[in-house]
Design an enzyme around this catalytic site. Sequence first.
Site, short mmCIF file in Angstrom:
data_model
loop_
_atom_site.label_atom_id
_atom_site.label_comp_id
_atom_site.label_asym_id
_atom_site.label_seq_id
_atom_site.Cartn_x
_atom_site.Cartn_y
_atom_site.Cartn_z
CG HIS A 48 -1.84 -1.06 1.38
ND1 HIS A 48 -1.95 -1.86 2.48
CD2 HIS A 48 -2.78 -1.48 0.51
CE1 HIS A 48 -2.91 -2.74 2.29
NE2 HIS A 48 -3.44 -2.53 1.09
CG ASP A 51 1.66 -1.36 3.50
OD1 ASP A 51 1.19 -1.24 4.65
OD2 ASP A 51 1.10 -2.02 2.58
C1 3MF Z 1 -7.83 -6.29 -1.01
C2 3MF Z 1 -6.38 -6.13 -1.22
C3 3MF Z 1 -5.56 -5.13 -0.52
C4 3MF Z 1 -6.11 -4.83 0.84
C5 3MF Z 1 -5.80 -5.82 1.87
C6 3MF Z 1 -6.35 -5.31 3.16
C7 3MF Z 1 -4.47 -3.98 -2.36
O1 3MF Z 1 -8.21 -7.54 -1.41
O2 3MF Z 1 -5.83 -6.86 -1.94
O3 3MF Z 1 -5.40 -3.97 -1.31
O4 3MF Z 1 -5.60 -3.68 1.28
O5 3MF Z 1 -6.24 -7.08 1.53
O6 3MF Z 1 -6.51 -6.26 4.10
#
Ligand code: 3MF
Length: 343
Positions: A48, A51
């Site tokens: 993210h 992150d």
């Molecule tokens: C959602 C995702 C992620 C989410 C993550 C949160 C790219 O399916 O893949 O975003 O942020 O899973 O728990």
Amino acid sequence: MSNFKFSVGPWNVHEGADAFGPEVRESIDFEKKVRKFKEIGLSAVQFHDDDAVPEMNNMSEEQIKKAARDVKGFLDSQGLAAEFVAPRLWMDPHTTDGGFTSNSKEDRDFAMWRAYRSIDIARELGCDKIVLWLAREGTLCAESKDTVESVNRLISSINAILDYDSGIKVVIEPKPNEPIDRSFCPTMGHVMALSAACKDPSRVGGLLESAHAVLAGLDPANEIAFALAMGKLFSVHLNDQNGMRYDQDKAFGVENLRQAFNQVKVLKENNYGSKGEYVGLDVKVMRTQKIEDCYRHIENSIKIFKMLEAKVARFDYELQKKLVAERNYEALEMYVMELLLQG
Ligand code: 3MF
Ligand code: MG
């Protein structure tokens, strides 16, 4: 030996909070997680935006890039790549009603700011993909947004992202519901339609998450195949899901082995990975798991994937051809079951 490279995100090792209970494990430091990812055989990390650059909302564009460069240095030192950066458009107070489709102009502008910063971060991390999980782009109250206008807002936002960087690829991860009730982009078919409506369809593709397909009542392997047929499967989030209930993000293959086999099969048959794509996992540790052993779901997912890859390698295409010619699908089905169940 697997023909695939695997990736995972730091959120896949989490503290265990759910809608009904608090955290049950201590937080693990980002660098510690990443070192462990390397040790268990991953090739890349999914991010993210925050992150990679925590507190980014309070930083200048230059400060954000500098912080991302430091992360890149760390990844290099570990021999890991970055697969993608996803703007986290569902946590911030500015995204309570969604990002690109929020009813507030200020919030829509915020969503674009995060999307542009995600591209900046991706570039510093050496990757060319941003993932849009359109978590809150939909409604809780059906009458609260105009769906036609919202879909057009999604298209304009994607076009603006394409304009911002002529090499960036937009990877849309569809999900039918949760956290919203009705998503504006629930399935891979919707992703492909959005792609076709954008100014450069070749740079807009999809990421299929197995659990999200199951939540839509669809078969994950078929959804993967649909994007592959369009030449637009840019990534996957393999995991598993026990039917249409809350989003479970279970280890790959633990609920529906045949469905998992067919996901590996379609990826292998279509040379997924040959353009540098990763087999991404989006698997969550069970809440019950103790911290000493909280990477096991990732290790298990890779192990199950590789075991299924070996089964696919043994798949008898001659027999399949013969049984298809005879239209003896009962026999074909039993052949698949025996392949899966016998050692
Ligand atoms: C959602 C995702 C992620 C989410 C993550 C949160 C790219 O399916 O893949 O975003 O942020 O899973 O728990
Ligand atoms: Mg996902």
